[in-house]
Design an enzyme around this catalytic site. Structure first.
Site, PDB file in Angstrom:
ATOM      1  CE  LYS A 191      43.950  36.639  38.803  1.00 27.84           C
ATOM      2  NZ  LYS A 191      43.911  36.856  37.335  1.00 27.84           N
ATOM      3  N   PRO A 244      36.195  27.368  39.008  1.00 30.13           N
ATOM      4  CG  PRO A 244      35.362  28.716  37.290  1.00 30.13           C
ATOM      5  CD  PRO A 244      35.362  28.566  38.780  1.00 30.13           C
ATOM      6  CB  ALA A 295      38.269  30.538  35.426  1.00 27.67           C
ATOM      7  N   GLY A 296      41.252  31.924  34.659  1.00 27.00           N
ATOM      8  CA  GLY A 296      41.944  33.198  34.792  1.00 27.00           C
ATOM      9  C   GLY A 296      41.586  33.932  36.064  1.00 27.00           C
ATOM     10  N   GLY A 331      42.558  30.554  40.787  1.00 25.94           N
ATOM     11  CA  GLY A 331      42.155  29.552  41.772  1.00 25.94           C
ATOM     12  C   GLY A 331      43.312  28.773  42.368  1.00 25.94           C
ATOM     13  N   GLY A 332      44.203  28.243  41.525  1.00 23.58           N
ATOM     14  CA  GLY A 332      45.335  27.476  42.030  1.00 23.58           C
ATOM     15  C   GLY A 332      46.292  28.321  42.851  1.00 23.58           C
ATOM     16  CB  SER A 333      47.680  31.721  42.332  1.00 22.27           C
ATOM     17  OG  SER A 333      48.399  31.438  41.154  1.00 22.27           O
ATOM     18  CB  SER A 334      43.395  31.766  45.518  1.00 22.57           C
ATOM     19  OG  SER A 334      42.780  32.241  46.696  1.00 22.57           O
ATOM     20  CG  ASP A 388      48.199  35.601  39.282  1.00 24.23           C
ATOM     21  OD1 ASP A 388      48.848  36.582  38.870  1.00 24.23           O
ATOM     22  OD2 ASP A 388      47.316  35.031  38.614  1.00 24.23           O
TER      23      ASP A 388
END
Length: 297
Positions: free
Chosen positions: A12, A95, A98-99, A102-105, A137
């Site tokens: 996102k 990456p 990165a904000g 990625g981990g939440s997704s 997130d």
């Protein structure tokens, strides 16, 4: 059904991010506009009959001892009493630090996949409540599409936005969210961005993306990270505007046109070639909805 393959976990971007207050427990209250983009991790999930949960990295490298995918799977097991297990294979493309969520997704896609693979049939509302226990997130990545996000990330107002393109880059180093929120340079918005104002803006991507709001975390990030400062300067020079996304080190610029001539791709490739090893980036397109939207209606 014993396995699910090629499951997307998209990133996102925060088109703006306002810090509007702080809860008694120390969590900051935010208002942000989240949009999904087509830069994504990919998961392959196989059901196990023995109840074991195992994480595998498809591209090699060191596995985290207890990443969000495993935490999501364990939470789902604990909440439902499910005796099944899973092998979770992750192709990590996004990456770290990165904000871009990625981990939440990854955690959200894991919840959606196991809900189906274990035949649990939990509704989206139940999965979202579980997701919030994993991270602020995660409910957004379960929700389906772009949204105005409030609270600590758990209050979602779905929106319909025009298709957009972005140039996104990130330097080698990540950023720790805790470090940004503890910075003396952290800005706070004086006024909330009123939800009722969005219909007038929604038809104009330029107003909504680059002419509205800001990222209140950006001054703190620039004070901490030379990579963020360099990324902002590079994108502003090459594409005319730049803004940090989320609380990480990635920076994006809004692009005009449909990109069919390939000039933006070439400009970004040239920009990255001139940087030291460890810089990454790509041209991203917004997604109208999550690739797994509807998996937990």
């Amino acid at each position: 059904m014993k396995a699910l393959h090629d499951l997307a976990a998209p990133a996102k971007l925060n088109l703006f991010l306002h810090v509007v207050g702080k809860r008694p427990d120390g969590y900051h209250l935010l208002q942000s506009l989240f949009v999904l983009v087509d830069w994504a991790d990919t998961l392959h999930v196989e059901r196990r009959a023995d109840g074991e949960l195992r994480r595998h990295d498809v591209l090699g490298g060191d596995l985290p001892a207890d990443d969000l995918c495993l935490r999501a799977a364990r939470l789902l097991q604990a909440e439902t009493g499910c005796a099944l297990g899973a092998d979770i294979h992750l192709e990590k493309r996004l990456p770290a630090g990165a904000g871009m969520g990625g981990g939440s997704s990854d955690a959200a896609t894991t919840l959606l996949a196991l809900n189906r693979l274990w035949n649990l049939r939990l509704p989206l509302s139940r999965l979202s409540a579980l997701g919030l226990k994993l991270g602020a997130d995660v409910p957004f990545f379960l929700g389906g599409g772009p949204a105005l996000v409030e609270g600590i990330g758990e209050i979602l107002h779905p929106l319909t936005l025009p298709d957009q393109r972005f140039a996104v880059i990130k330097g080698p180093a990540g950023l720790a969210t805790k470090e940004i929120f503890s910075s003396e340079l952290l800005a706070r918005s004086e006024n909330l961005a009123i939800v009722a104002g969005f219909p007038a803006l929604a038809g104009t991507a330029e107003n909504l993306v680059s002419g509205f709001g800001r990222n209140d975390l950006q001054p703190a990030a620039e004070g901490i990270s030379s990579d963020v400062r360099d990324a902002l300067a590079l994108l502003s020079k090459h594409f005319g505007n730049a803004r940090m996304t989320g609380s990480g080190a990635a920076v994006f610029a809004t692009l005009s046109g449909d990109g069919k001539d390939g000039k933006d791709d070439q400009s970004l490739a040239t920009l990255l070639q001139a940087r030291p090893e460890g810089w990454t980036g790509r041209i991203c397109r917004s997604l109208a909805q999550h690739p797994l939207a509807g998996w937990a209606d």
